[in-house]
Design a protein around this motif. Structure first.
Motif, PDB file in Angstrom:
ATOM      1  N   UNK A 439       0.811  -1.215   0.000  1.00  0.00           N
ATOM      2  CA  UNK A 439       0.000   0.000   0.000  1.00  0.00           C
ATOM      3  C   UNK A 439       0.848   1.270   0.000  1.00  0.00           C
ATOM      4  N   UNK A 440       2.146   1.136   0.217  1.00  0.00           N
ATOM      5  CA  UNK A 440       3.011   2.317   0.310  1.00  0.00           C
ATOM      6  C   UNK A 440       3.198   2.960  -1.062  1.00  0.00           C
ATOM      7  N   UNK A 441       3.125   4.289  -1.145  1.00  0.00           N
ATOM      8  CA  UNK A 441       3.327   4.965  -2.433  1.00  0.00           C
ATOM      9  C   UNK A 441       4.732   4.716  -2.967  1.00  0.00           C
ATOM     10  N   UNK A 442       4.830   4.546  -4.269  1.00  0.00           N
ATOM     11  CA  UNK A 442       6.134   4.415  -4.915  1.00  0.00           C
ATOM     12  C   UNK A 442       6.585   5.739  -5.529  1.00  0.00           C
ATOM     13  N   UNK A 443       5.643   6.680  -5.612  1.00  0.00           N
ATOM     14  CA  UNK A 443       5.967   8.031  -6.084  1.00  0.00           C
ATOM     15  C   UNK A 443       5.228   9.040  -5.237  1.00  0.00           C
ATOM     16  N   UNK A 444       5.826  10.219  -5.086  1.00  0.00           N
ATOM     17  CA  UNK A 444       5.216  11.300  -4.310  1.00  0.00           C
ATOM     18  C   UNK A 444       5.199  12.566  -5.154  1.00  0.00           C
ATOM     19  N   UNK A 445       4.016  13.142  -5.313  1.00  0.00           N
ATOM     20  CA  UNK A 445       3.870  14.432  -5.985  1.00  0.00           C
ATOM     21  C   UNK A 445       3.566  15.493  -4.937  1.00  0.00           C
ATOM     22  N   UNK A 446       4.383  16.504  -4.852  1.00  0.00           N
ATOM     23  CA  UNK A 446       4.115  17.618  -3.943  1.00  0.00           C
ATOM     24  C   UNK A 446       3.533  18.757  -4.775  1.00  0.00           C
ATOM     25  N   UNK A 447       2.306  19.140  -4.470  1.00  0.00           N
ATOM     26  CA  UNK A 447       1.601  20.145  -5.265  1.00  0.00           C
ATOM     27  C   UNK A 447       1.133  21.278  -4.353  1.00  0.00           C
ATOM     28  N   UNK A 448       0.922  22.434  -4.943  1.00  0.00           N
ATOM     29  CA  UNK A 448       0.446  23.582  -4.174  1.00  0.00           C
ATOM     30  C   UNK A 448      -1.020  23.431  -3.800  1.00  0.00           C
ATOM     31  N   UNK A 449      -1.799  22.767  -4.665  1.00  0.00           N
ATOM     32  CA  UNK A 449      -3.223  22.551  -4.409  1.00  0.00           C
ATOM     33  C   UNK A 449      -3.671  21.343  -5.224  1.00  0.00           C
ATOM     34  N   UNK A 450      -4.636  20.611  -4.694  1.00  0.00           N
ATOM     35  CA  UNK A 450      -5.210  19.494  -5.429  1.00  0.00           C
ATOM     36  C   UNK A 450      -6.255  20.021  -6.401  1.00  0.00           C
ATOM     37  N   UNK A 451      -6.276  19.539  -7.640  1.00  0.00           N
ATOM     38  CA  UNK A 451      -7.304  19.994  -8.584  1.00  0.00           C
ATOM     39  C   UNK A 451      -8.672  19.474  -8.169  1.00  0.00           C
ATOM     40  N   UNK A 452      -9.623  20.363  -8.060  1.00  0.00           N
ATOM     41  CA  UNK A 452     -10.963  19.983  -7.615  1.00  0.00           C
ATOM     42  C   UNK A 452     -12.005  20.545  -8.575  1.00  0.00           C
ATOM     43  N   UNK A 453     -13.132  19.855  -8.653  1.00  0.00           N
ATOM     44  CA  UNK A 453     -14.243  20.367  -9.442  1.00  0.00           C
ATOM     45  C   UNK A 453     -15.104  21.280  -8.570  1.00  0.00           C
ATOM     46  N   UNK A 454     -16.213  21.764  -9.132  1.00  0.00           N
ATOM     47  CA  UNK A 454     -17.051  22.718  -8.404  1.00  0.00           C
ATOM     48  C   UNK A 454     -17.637  22.124  -7.131  1.00  0.00           C
ATOM     49  N   UNK A 455     -17.791  20.803  -7.083  1.00  0.00           N
ATOM     50  CA  UNK A 455     -18.359  20.148  -5.909  1.00  0.00           C
ATOM     51  C   UNK A 455     -17.315  19.861  -4.843  1.00  0.00           C
ATOM     52  N   UNK A 456     -16.058  20.206  -5.100  1.00  0.00           N
ATOM     53  CA  UNK A 456     -15.009  19.997  -4.120  1.00  0.00           C
ATOM     54  C   UNK A 456     -14.344  18.640  -4.206  1.00  0.00           C
ATOM     55  N   UNK A 457     -14.670  17.844  -5.217  1.00  0.00           N
ATOM     56  CA  UNK A 457     -14.073  16.521  -5.356  1.00  0.00           C
ATOM     57  C   UNK A 457     -12.758  16.628  -6.134  1.00  0.00           C
ATOM     58  N   UNK A 458     -11.775  15.835  -5.726  1.00  0.00           N
ATOM     59  CA  UNK A 458     -10.480  15.835  -6.396  1.00  0.00           C
ATOM     60  C   UNK A 458     -10.615  15.208  -7.784  1.00  0.00           C
ATOM     61  N   UNK A 459     -10.038  15.864  -8.782  1.00  0.00           N
ATOM     62  CA  UNK A 459     -10.053  15.346 -10.152  1.00  0.00           C
ATOM     63  C   UNK A 459      -8.776  14.528 -10.336  1.00  0.00           C
TER      64      UNK A 459
END
Length: 469
Positions: A439-459
């Motif tokens: 279950x451990x991630x093999x890659x890590x992305x560090x982002x300023x913000x998660x992309x979300x739609x108008x309903x607040x769900x992550x895209x």
């Protein structure tokens, strides 16, 4: 069943007659709308639409932004009074996507923010069919193209509300910040029609403005999505605002990570934290599950309207993972222009989630069916990995997804918004005490913000695109 069905405008006219001065809706910094004003203004707008040629069954696109909730509420009701079908759409949609949705629903008329719809007052000479379509809502489209979900008047007015037992009677004000064009936003608009408190919203959500609104109105009921909850907690709004008036804090659109739910109970000391579990397809059917600190991994206790089904659609045993189904309302919804039998079956709605019930009936979500990562011989729950990431002291937001891998089939990738720099090695070491090796991630992305739609769900498809570049 059919005899009890009512058109939506009847809810407004009957309540406006008995409580005309009740403020149904307040938009902070913009104004308010009483029931009588809502009824009169929508009558006038409906007359204008009829003069423009709008007829029962026509689809009318409503393109509005958060600052325009009052005009939107009037326009939406006016469309329904003509017997036409309202299609709420956000003004933040790109023009090509807006054009695609308008073409899909066949809208012949569009109303935008600022359009003048004044006209003669008085009853609208249209008999609205309670079994006819009232609105078409488009799903969030986080896993593909949005689908149009059609709801009848009978669907929106079911179950009926008793005048002396209106929802949220413990509150004088209910505060939310859901956008126009989302299922959650439409639910709040219907609460403005039927619930005891005045529904209060604001043009644009920020943690400080939202908390100040809750405090200034001494709101007894507050609704958020998990992304808003995370922002409120990250901003430590409880240190600067009195949130003690809140007795019910409802979260919608997605499951609250356990750590976030626990922190909300501290930030809102008198509030019961509840997960409202539904979907655009299943509404108004829902199950309301109270957060239980003794079962932090559970969404809550499931109502009888929910079941876990195996691959054949039969009830799964306690502890057995299967598909989550919710019993549809008496007048169920449908995909507009599509004959889909895999989502709507025998009075049930397939939720697209995998989960299980424990021996006491508490629901544990495993993952969105489309999000499960099949890595080698294992299936990885992104919800479980995200919950563990939220426990990391430096991580404020997290999203987990899979990307193709030449050997394992799929690899686990984590995207995080962090308060301080983090590394893949450090994150894996932290998670190793909480998760299995696969279950451990093999890659890590560090982002300023998660992309979300108008309903607040992550895209997640946008994050997947970044990871695959």
């Amino acid at each position: 069943m059919v005899q009890s069905a009512r058109p939506v405008p009847a809810l407004l006219s009957s309540r406006a007659a008995t409580d005309p001065d009740h403020e149904a809706l307040i938009v902070a910094g913009t104004g308010a709308l009483t029931l009588a004003e809502w009824d009169e203004r929508s009558d006038a707008a409906a007359h204008t639409l009829l003069d423009q040629g709008v007829r029962p069954g026509d689809r009318v696109a409503l393109v509005f932004g958060g600052r325009d909730w009052l005009d939107y509420a009037v326009s939406w009701m006016a469309v329904l009074k003509t017997g036409a079908v309202a299609v709420p759409l956000s003004d933040r949609l790109a023009e090509p996507e807006l054009a695609r949705l308008i073409k899909h629903c066949g809208a012949t008329t569009m109303i935008r923010s600022g359009d003048e719809l004044g006209g003669p007052t008085g009853p609208v000479p249209v008999k609205v069919d309670p079994l006819g379509y009232a609105q078409i809502l488009y799903t969030s489209g986080t896993t593909g193209q949005p689908k149009g979900v059609a709801a009848s008047h009978a669907n929106l007015t079911s179950p009926p509300v008793h005048p002396k037992r209106r929802p949220f009677a413990h509150s004088r004000h209910l505060v939310h910040a859901f956008p126009i064009g989302t299922n959650a936003g439409q639910v709040m608009l219907l609460h403005a029609l039927t619930a005891a408190p005045t529904v209060v919203t604001l043009p644009l959500f920020t943690p400080a403005r939202f908390a100040a609104l809750v405090e200034s109105y001494a709101a007894g009921t507050v609704f958020v999505v998990p992304a808003m909850a995370i922002e409120l907690l990250g901003a430590r709004v409880q240190d600067r605002h009195d949130l003690s008036s809140v007795l019910l804090l409802g979260s919608a659109a997605a499951a609250l990570p356990p750590k976030v739910a626990a922190e909300l109970t501290e930030a809102f000391p008198n509030a019961t934290v509840a997960n409202y579990y539904t979907s655009t397809e299943a509404a108004p059917a829902q199950t309301i599950m109270i957060y239980d600190p003794d079962r932090p991994g559970a969404l809550g206790h499931a109502a009888s309207s929910l079941k876990i089904a195996d691959a054949d659609g039969d009830p799964a045993a306690p502890g057995e993972t299967g598909e989550v189904w919710l019993r549809a309302a008496a007048h169920s919804r449908a995909y507009y222009g599509e004959q889909r039998h895999d989502t709507f079956q025998d009075g049930w709605v397939r939720m697209g989630d995998l989960g299980y019930l424990d021996d006491d009936g508490y629901l544990y979500l495993v993952d969105r069916e489309s999000d499960v990562i099949k890595s080698g011989a294992f299936k990885v729950s992104t919800i479980q990995v995200e919950a563990a990431l939220h426990e990391h002291p430096a991580v404020s937001e997290a999203s987990v997804f899979g990307v193709p891998h030449p050997v394992m089939g799929m690899a686990v990738v984590a995207a995080v918004v962090s308060r301080e720099p983090v590394t893949l090695a450090g994150v894996r070491a932290f998670l190793a005490e909480r998760l299995a090796q696969h279950e451990l991630p093999t890659r890590l992305l560090c982002v300023d913000a998660l992309p979300r739609n108008a309903a607040g769900k992550v895209i997640k498809r946008e994050l997947r695109g970044i990871a695959e570049e």
